[in-house]
Design a protein around this motif. Structure first.
Motif, PDB file in Angstrom:
ATOM      1  N   GLY A 112       0.896  -1.417   0.117  1.00 28.93           N
ATOM      2  CA  GLY A 112      -0.057  -0.059  -0.099  1.00 28.93           C
ATOM      3  C   GLY A 112       0.895   1.284  -0.014  1.00 28.93           C
ATOM      4  O   GLY A 112       0.406   2.168   0.398  1.00 28.93           O
ATOM      5  N   LEU A 113       2.086   1.378  -0.378  1.00 26.19           N
ATOM      6  CA  LEU A 113       3.102   2.232  -0.428  1.00 26.19           C
ATOM      7  C   LEU A 113       3.241   2.972  -1.603  1.00 26.19           C
ATOM      8  O   LEU A 113       3.900   4.172  -1.881  1.00 26.19           O
ATOM      9  CB  LEU A 113       4.525   1.863   0.011  1.00 26.19           C
ATOM     10  CG  LEU A 113       4.279   1.291   1.604  1.00 26.19           C
ATOM     11  CD1 LEU A 113       5.642   0.791   1.818  1.00 26.19           C
ATOM     12  CD2 LEU A 113       3.803   2.244   2.549  1.00 26.19           C
ATOM     13  N   GLU A 114       2.449   2.752  -2.724  1.00 28.16           N
ATOM     14  CA  GLU A 114       2.915   3.321  -4.236  1.00 28.16           C
ATOM     15  C   GLU A 114       2.775   4.669  -4.178  1.00 28.16           C
ATOM     16  O   GLU A 114       3.485   5.424  -4.710  1.00 28.16           O
ATOM     17  CB  GLU A 114       2.144   2.395  -5.389  1.00 28.16           C
ATOM     18  CG  GLU A 114       2.610   3.030  -6.600  1.00 28.16           C
ATOM     19  CD  GLU A 114       1.995   2.439  -7.738  1.00 28.16           C
ATOM     20  OE1 GLU A 114       1.466   1.267  -7.684  1.00 28.16           O
ATOM     21  OE2 GLU A 114       1.967   3.274  -8.679  1.00 28.16           O
ATOM     22  N   ALA A 115       1.322   5.136  -3.742  1.00 31.35           N
ATOM     23  CA  ALA A 115       1.035   6.673  -3.892  1.00 31.35           C
ATOM     24  C   ALA A 115       1.929   7.229  -3.326  1.00 31.35           C
ATOM     25  O   ALA A 115       2.399   8.427  -3.570  1.00 31.35           O
ATOM     26  CB  ALA A 115      -0.364   6.780  -3.542  1.00 31.35           C
ATOM     27  N   ARG A 116       2.269   7.185  -1.860  1.00 32.74           N
ATOM     28  CA  ARG A 116       3.008   7.733  -0.968  1.00 32.74           C
ATOM     29  C   ARG A 116       4.408   7.934  -1.497  1.00 32.74           C
ATOM     30  O   ARG A 116       4.908   9.076  -1.355  1.00 32.74           O
ATOM     31  CB  ARG A 116       2.986   7.096   0.360  1.00 32.74           C
ATOM     32  CG  ARG A 116       3.218   8.025   1.420  1.00 32.74           C
ATOM     33  CD  ARG A 116       3.064   7.655   2.748  1.00 32.74           C
ATOM     34  NE  ARG A 116       3.427   8.826   3.539  1.00 32.74           N
ATOM     35  CZ  ARG A 116       3.641   8.602   5.042  1.00 32.74           C
ATOM     36  NH1 ARG A 116       3.294   7.427   5.632  1.00 32.74           N
ATOM     37  NH2 ARG A 116       4.437   9.288   5.593  1.00 32.74           N
ATOM     38  N   LEU A 117       5.156   6.816  -2.072  1.00 27.62           N
ATOM     39  CA  LEU A 117       6.239   6.915  -2.624  1.00 27.62           C
ATOM     40  C   LEU A 117       6.361   7.912  -3.939  1.00 27.62           C
ATOM     41  O   LEU A 117       7.072   8.668  -4.238  1.00 27.62           O
ATOM     42  CB  LEU A 117       6.857   5.553  -2.824  1.00 27.62           C
ATOM     43  CG  LEU A 117       7.162   4.636  -1.530  1.00 27.62           C
ATOM     44  CD1 LEU A 117       7.517   3.155  -2.021  1.00 27.62           C
ATOM     45  CD2 LEU A 117       8.486   5.325  -0.904  1.00 27.62           C
ATOM     46  N   ALA A 118       5.372   7.602  -4.834  1.00 29.86           N
ATOM     47  CA  ALA A 118       5.338   8.240  -5.800  1.00 29.86           C
ATOM     48  C   ALA A 118       5.263   9.859  -5.704  1.00 29.86           C
ATOM     49  O   ALA A 118       5.945  10.756  -6.397  1.00 29.86           O
ATOM     50  CB  ALA A 118       4.085   7.772  -6.760  1.00 29.86           C
ATOM     51  N   ALA A 119       4.861  10.195  -4.744  1.00 28.82           N
ATOM     52  CA  ALA A 119       4.311  11.599  -4.296  1.00 28.82           C
ATOM     53  C   ALA A 119       5.916  12.316  -4.211  1.00 28.82           C
ATOM     54  O   ALA A 119       5.657  13.498  -4.253  1.00 28.82           O
ATOM     55  CB  ALA A 119       3.555  11.655  -3.264  1.00 28.82           C
ATOM     56  N   VAL A 120       6.786  11.410  -3.720  1.00 34.34           N
ATOM     57  CA  VAL A 120       8.125  12.069  -3.302  1.00 34.34           C
ATOM     58  C   VAL A 120       9.154  11.707  -4.307  1.00 34.34           C
ATOM     59  O   VAL A 120      10.434  11.919  -4.161  1.00 34.34           O
ATOM     60  CB  VAL A 120       8.602  11.869  -2.033  1.00 34.34           C
ATOM     61  CG1 VAL A 120       7.616  12.790  -0.851  1.00 34.34           C
ATOM     62  CG2 VAL A 120       8.528  10.445  -1.510  1.00 34.34           C
ATOM     63  N   ALA A 121       8.710  10.937  -5.566  1.00 35.37           N
ATOM     64  CA  ALA A 121       9.794  10.422  -6.390  1.00 35.37           C
ATOM     65  C   ALA A 121       9.635  10.829  -7.579  1.00 35.37           C
ATOM     66  O   ALA A 121       8.596  11.835  -7.869  1.00 35.37           O
ATOM     67  CB  ALA A 121       9.713   8.924  -6.458  1.00 35.37           C
ATOM     68  N   VAL A 122      10.419  10.779  -8.687  1.00 38.53           N
ATOM     69  CA  VAL A 122      10.311  10.934 -10.130  1.00 38.53           C
ATOM     70  C   VAL A 122       9.770   9.402 -10.726  1.00 38.53           C
ATOM     71  O   VAL A 122      10.350   8.464 -10.384  1.00 38.53           O
ATOM     72  CB  VAL A 122      11.661  11.365 -10.842  1.00 38.53           C
ATOM     73  CG1 VAL A 122      11.142  11.494 -12.333  1.00 38.53           C
ATOM     74  CG2 VAL A 122      11.699  12.833 -10.278  1.00 38.53           C
ATOM     75  N   THR A 123       8.768   9.610 -11.224  1.00 34.63           N
ATOM     76  CA  THR A 123       8.189   8.296 -12.197  1.00 34.63           C
ATOM     77  C   THR A 123       9.082   8.067 -13.465  1.00 34.63           C
ATOM     78  O   THR A 123       9.140   8.953 -14.465  1.00 34.63           O
ATOM     79  CB  THR A 123       6.891   8.295 -12.389  1.00 34.63           C
ATOM     80  OG1 THR A 123       6.223   8.416 -11.269  1.00 34.63           O
ATOM     81  CG2 THR A 123       6.393   6.831 -13.155  1.00 34.63           C
ATOM     82  N   THR A 124      10.131   7.140 -13.335  1.00 32.39           N
ATOM     83  CA  THR A 124      11.017   7.319 -14.525  1.00 32.39           C
ATOM     84  C   THR A 124      10.451   6.797 -15.613  1.00 32.39           C
ATOM     85  O   THR A 124       9.700   5.820 -15.833  1.00 32.39           O
ATOM     86  CB  THR A 124      12.279   6.221 -14.257  1.00 32.39           C
ATOM     87  OG1 THR A 124      12.477   6.236 -12.695  1.00 32.39           O
ATOM     88  CG2 THR A 124      13.516   6.724 -14.690  1.00 32.39           C
ATOM     89  N   ARG A 125      10.824   7.551 -17.063  1.00 27.40           N
ATOM     90  CA  ARG A 125      10.087   7.157 -18.085  1.00 27.40           C
ATOM     91  C   ARG A 125      10.961   6.197 -18.976  1.00 27.40           C
ATOM     92  O   ARG A 125      10.439   5.425 -19.693  1.00 27.40           O
ATOM     93  CB  ARG A 125       9.882   8.534 -18.844  1.00 27.40           C
ATOM     94  CG  ARG A 125       8.845   8.494 -19.995  1.00 27.40           C
ATOM     95  CD  ARG A 125       8.978  10.114 -20.540  1.00 27.40           C
ATOM     96  NE  ARG A 125       7.852  10.661 -19.900  1.00 27.40           N
ATOM     97  CZ  ARG A 125       6.469  10.723 -20.548  1.00 27.40           C
ATOM     98  NH1 ARG A 125       6.453  10.166 -21.610  1.00 27.40           N
ATOM     99  NH2 ARG A 125       5.596  11.265 -19.834  1.00 27.40           N
TER     100      ARG A 125
END
Ligand SMILES: Cc1cc2nc3c(=O)[nH]c(=O)nc-3n(C[C@H](O)[C@H](O)[C@H](O)COP(=O)(O)OP(=O)(O)OC[C@H]3O[C@@H](n4cnc5c(N)ncnc54)[C@H](O)[C@@H]3O)c2cc1C
Length: 432
Positions: A65-78
């Motif tokens: 259940g951590l994806e949204a919380r991590l994505a909010a402080v990271a860059v989603t690499t393309r």
């Protein structure tokens, strides 16, 4: 789901609250197994620089259940892009969801990843689940359980010993427990490549979410990727970089050792690509750290009775495949499943080792021999370190894709296999 009451493996002692130890704590909690994390650091600080979470690691973190919380402080690499030192594009491939995975790839500051895990452990398990200022100095065991001994990391004064049913050493590359299980092993093995790492505040380049690898280790390689967006009104990002250069000298491996610009900047003189002035970018760094590229030889066993090793304590690897955190997370999820399955703690640790040891050791060896940046070595060798007219004349796109695909299989993130495989927690629970 197993509960604390119906498993014998209660009171799991987790030694080390880094990435692996905290993911293990969250996973055990989810399965109803009681645990406590004992960490040497007296306070939590945002240490390290950038780290990548590939889709296999993100699948596990999403299950927690951590994806949204991590994505909010990271860059989603393309995408990933490889260049020679003259700035010529060799190969480019999409990453994470952009490559059709069900999970993204995130590039993140290690401090941000660590902070999210610390907060989640405290929120879910309670404030006393993570105990700071406890440096483990050894673990003893008998037929009933384990006793771990600790000292205060600042004064060296002994602290109260802690008892548990099993002890999991998540204490990193300089693991005290590994040394206890394998006393004749020497220091970490130096690869012959020294690394300088830093973070620079810079305008987005290429896609704004590209992981770049350029040059080659013999003359100087760079890894560059953004780890946080929109850090100021000018739209700049925090951009992580890593300079890797073959050199006989190196200092001891200390994650927090400061580095000096003059020791490596010469290798990047004149690196001015259309999309980035690499030399100026390095000069603009907030701070520089130095760390030797080290690993350890694969071990024949991690488990001795009620004690086992996990993550870097078990299989530290050279950081050439973005897999140190990913493999630690794989270990944690697998072990949590094994411990939740039944009352015999020692059997659970053996089952975990049977599932993970060979696979993780293979990643260690592949990172030495043929990690993803082998693409750069191929081109460097075939061109004699000269600019090329057309990359197709040097190496085909199919060959490049195969080099990349081989590593994905070894490290456990080939797209279709990842989507199709059973849950790691579940695999452990059914005995693997
Ligand atoms: C300070 C630091 C900075 C790092 N920076 C980066 C980075 O920038 N990029 C990158 O790719 N990787 C970095 N790493 C390594 C990366 O976190 C690991 O390779 C990977 O995530 C595997 O995690 P792990 O939990 O096995 O080990 P780690 O994340 O290294 O965690 C080990 C933990 O154990 C604790 N510990 C050590 N000895 C004891 C002891 N005797 N008793 C109790 N606790 C102990 C440590 O303080 C640490 O919290 C860093 C590690 C550390 C500790």
């Amino acid at each position: 789901m197993s509960t604390h009451a119906d498993t014998g493996a209660t009171d799991v002692l987790i030694i080390g609250g880094g990435i692996g130890g905290l993911v293990l704590a969250l996973s055990l909690h989810e399965l109803g197994v009681r645990c406590r994390v004992l960490e040497a650091a007296p306070e939590i600080k945002p240490l390290g620089v950038g780290i990548n979470l590939l889709p296999h690691a993100m699948r596990e973190l999403a299950e927690l259940g951590l994806e949204a919380r991590l994505a909010a402080v990271a860059v989603t690499t393309r995408e990933s892009a490889f260049y020679n030192r003259f700035g010529q594009l060799i190969y480019r491939e999409p990453l994470g969801r952009y490559a059709g995975y069900e999970w993204p790839q995130l590039s993140i500051h290690r401090g941000d990843l660590h902070a999210v895990l610390v907060e989640e452990v405290r929120e879910r398990l309670g404030a006393d689940a993570l105990v700071l200022g406890h440096r483990c100095v050894g673990v003893e065991q008998d037929a009933k359980g384990v006793t771990a001994r600790f000292v205060d990391p600042q004064s060296g004064a002994p602290l109260e010993a802690r008892k548990g049913s099993v002890a999991i050493a998540c204490d990193g590359v300089h693991s005290v427990v590994r040394k206890q299980l394998h006393p004749d092993e020497g220091p970490p093995v130096y690869s012959g490549v020294n690394m300088w790492r830093g973070i620079t505040r810079w305008k987005p380049f290429l896609s704004g979410a590209t992981m770049v690898r350029a040059g080659w280790l013999a003359t100087g390689k760079m890894v560059i990727y953004p780890i946080r967006d929109g850090i100021d009104g000018a739209g700049r990002q925090l951009v992580n970089w890593l300079a890797e250069i073959e050199t006989p000298q190196h200092a001891t491996s200390d994650w927090n050792r400061p580095g000096r610009l003059e020791d490596f900047i010469g290798a990047y003189a004149g690196w001015r690509f259309d999309w980035l002035d690499v030399e100026a970018f390095i000069h603009a760094a907030d701070s520089i750290l130095e760390y030797p590229m080290v690993d350890r030889d694969p071990l024949p066993f991690w488990t001795a009775g009620r004690v086992t090793l996990l993550g870097d304590a078990a299989h530290p690897m050279v950081p050439r495949g973005s897999n140190g955190a990913g493999q630690a997370i794989f270990d944690a999820r697998t072990l949590a499943g094994c411990l939740a399955r039944g009352p015999d703690g020692a059997a659970a640790l053996k089952a975990y080792e049977a599932i993970r040891l060979e696979a993780a050791n293979k990643v260690v060896l592949t990172n030495r021999a043929t990690p993803p940046d082998v693409i750069l070595r191929e081109v460097w060798q075939r061109t004699g370190d000269k600019p090329f007219a057309r990359i197709e004349d040097v190496i085909s796109q199919a060959e490049l894709a195969a080099l990349s695909g081989n590593y994905q299989k070894v490290a456990g993130y080939a797209r279709d296999a990842l989507a199709g495989r059973a849950s790691l927690v579940g695999a452990g629970r059914s005995g693997g």
